[in-house]
Design a protein around this motif. Sequence first.
Motif, PDB file in Angstrom:
ATOM      1  N   ARG A 144      53.302  29.461  32.517  1.00 22.24           N
ATOM      2  CA  ARG A 144      52.583  30.286  33.484  1.00 22.24           C
ATOM      3  C   ARG A 144      53.552  31.173  34.280  1.00 22.24           C
ATOM      4  O   ARG A 144      53.327  32.374  34.443  1.00 22.24           O
ATOM      5  CB  ARG A 144      51.759  29.403  34.427  1.00 22.24           C
ATOM      6  CG  ARG A 144      50.844  30.208  35.349  1.00 22.24           C
ATOM      7  CD  ARG A 144      49.968  29.345  36.245  1.00 22.24           C
ATOM      8  NE  ARG A 144      50.774  28.643  37.241  1.00 22.24           N
ATOM      9  CZ  ARG A 144      51.062  27.331  37.237  1.00 22.24           C
ATOM     10  NH1 ARG A 144      50.589  26.553  36.286  1.00 22.24           N
ATOM     11  NH2 ARG A 144      51.807  26.794  38.164  1.00 22.24           N
ATOM     12  N   ARG A 160      49.845  29.915  22.446  1.00 18.50           N
ATOM     13  CA  ARG A 160      48.877  31.015  22.301  1.00 18.50           C
ATOM     14  C   ARG A 160      47.751  30.599  21.370  1.00 18.50           C
ATOM     15  O   ARG A 160      46.569  30.772  21.694  1.00 18.50           O
ATOM     16  CB  ARG A 160      49.567  32.274  21.774  1.00 18.50           C
ATOM     17  CG  ARG A 160      48.624  33.462  21.678  1.00 18.50           C
ATOM     18  CD  ARG A 160      49.316  34.726  21.226  1.00 18.50           C
ATOM     19  NE  ARG A 160      50.008  34.568  19.965  1.00 18.50           N
ATOM     20  CZ  ARG A 160      49.416  34.660  18.760  1.00 18.50           C
ATOM     21  NH1 ARG A 160      48.125  34.883  18.669  1.00 18.50           N
ATOM     22  NH2 ARG A 160      50.119  34.517  17.673  1.00 18.50           N
ATOM     23  N   GLY A 189      45.239  28.257  22.814  1.00 23.61           N
ATOM     24  CA  GLY A 189      44.461  28.764  23.941  1.00 23.61           C
ATOM     25  C   GLY A 189      45.057  28.433  25.291  1.00 23.61           C
ATOM     26  O   GLY A 189      44.384  28.536  26.315  1.00 23.61           O
ATOM     27  N   GLU A 238      47.219  33.113  27.577  1.00 22.07           N
ATOM     28  CA  GLU A 238      46.513  34.359  27.313  1.00 22.07           C
ATOM     29  C   GLU A 238      47.512  35.493  27.266  1.00 22.07           C
ATOM     30  O   GLU A 238      48.346  35.623  28.142  1.00 22.07           O
ATOM     31  CB  GLU A 238      45.481  34.624  28.421  1.00 22.07           C
ATOM     32  CG  GLU A 238      44.329  33.661  28.380  1.00 22.07           C
ATOM     33  CD  GLU A 238      43.241  34.047  29.370  1.00 22.07           C
ATOM     34  OE1 GLU A 238      43.107  35.244  29.686  1.00 22.07           O
ATOM     35  OE2 GLU A 238      42.555  33.124  29.824  1.00 22.07           O
ATOM     36  N   PRO A 275      47.406  39.394  26.923  1.00 23.00           N
ATOM     37  CA  PRO A 275      46.652  40.642  26.824  1.00 23.00           C
ATOM     38  C   PRO A 275      47.283  41.613  25.831  1.00 23.00           C
ATOM     39  O   PRO A 275      48.474  41.874  25.883  1.00 23.00           O
ATOM     40  CB  PRO A 275      46.715  41.220  28.247  1.00 23.00           C
ATOM     41  CG  PRO A 275      47.078  40.060  29.124  1.00 23.00           C
ATOM     42  CD  PRO A 275      47.877  39.133  28.265  1.00 23.00           C
ATOM     43  N   GLU A 309      46.908  39.908  20.641  1.00 18.46           N
ATOM     44  CA  GLU A 309      46.144  38.943  19.848  1.00 18.46           C
ATOM     45  C   GLU A 309      46.645  38.823  18.418  1.00 18.46           C
ATOM     46  O   GLU A 309      46.542  37.783  17.812  1.00 18.46           O
ATOM     47  CB  GLU A 309      44.652  39.315  19.832  1.00 18.46           C
ATOM     48  CG  GLU A 309      43.959  39.137  21.158  1.00 18.46           C
ATOM     49  CD  GLU A 309      44.272  40.237  22.156  1.00 18.46           C
ATOM     50  OE1 GLU A 309      44.107  39.992  23.373  1.00 18.46           O
ATOM     51  OE2 GLU A 309      44.707  41.323  21.758  1.00 18.46           O
TER      52      GLU A 309
END
Length: 161
Positions: free
Chosen positions: A118, A147, A150, A153, A155, A158
């Motif tokens: 984080r 990743r 989950g 995240e 942005p 993907e």
Amino acid sequence: MNQYKTYLDPDGVHYMEKVREIPLTEPLDTPKKVAEFFQREFRMDSLAEEYVYILGVNQASRGLGVFELTHGTARQSQISARDIFVKLCLSGATSFLLVHNHPGGSTFPSRGDMETTRLLANAGQLMDIPLIDHLILAHGGEYLSMREAGLLEVPGKEEAA
């Protein structure tokens, strides 16, 4: 791609020196490829202590440089966001992956792993050098991609590693 170490010159300015060249024939564009690379090049499935590396990559997921951040005990390592971003800026990375091993054999992320992820994801957004994955490697080639699980995240990343 090269493995580097960073040093300070007599004036306290950071610089990096190549430790070794690591041949790469394809981009490290999937968590599986990254895990296989680190198992092959650093034997992370057989290390007795926890080792932490960063892999700086460019927009095409080509490795620009790999740095050993730290190694600790059989249970933990300490890392610094400042030290990570100094290395990433020196290498010209546009994004990065954090990779470490769990000598105990479990790929389950610890509370510290989650907090570090984080912290580095937030710092990466501020520095415009995003964290695109955090992999935990264990015995027998097992790995966890935060990743893919989950737990991170990313942005706009993907499809990236």
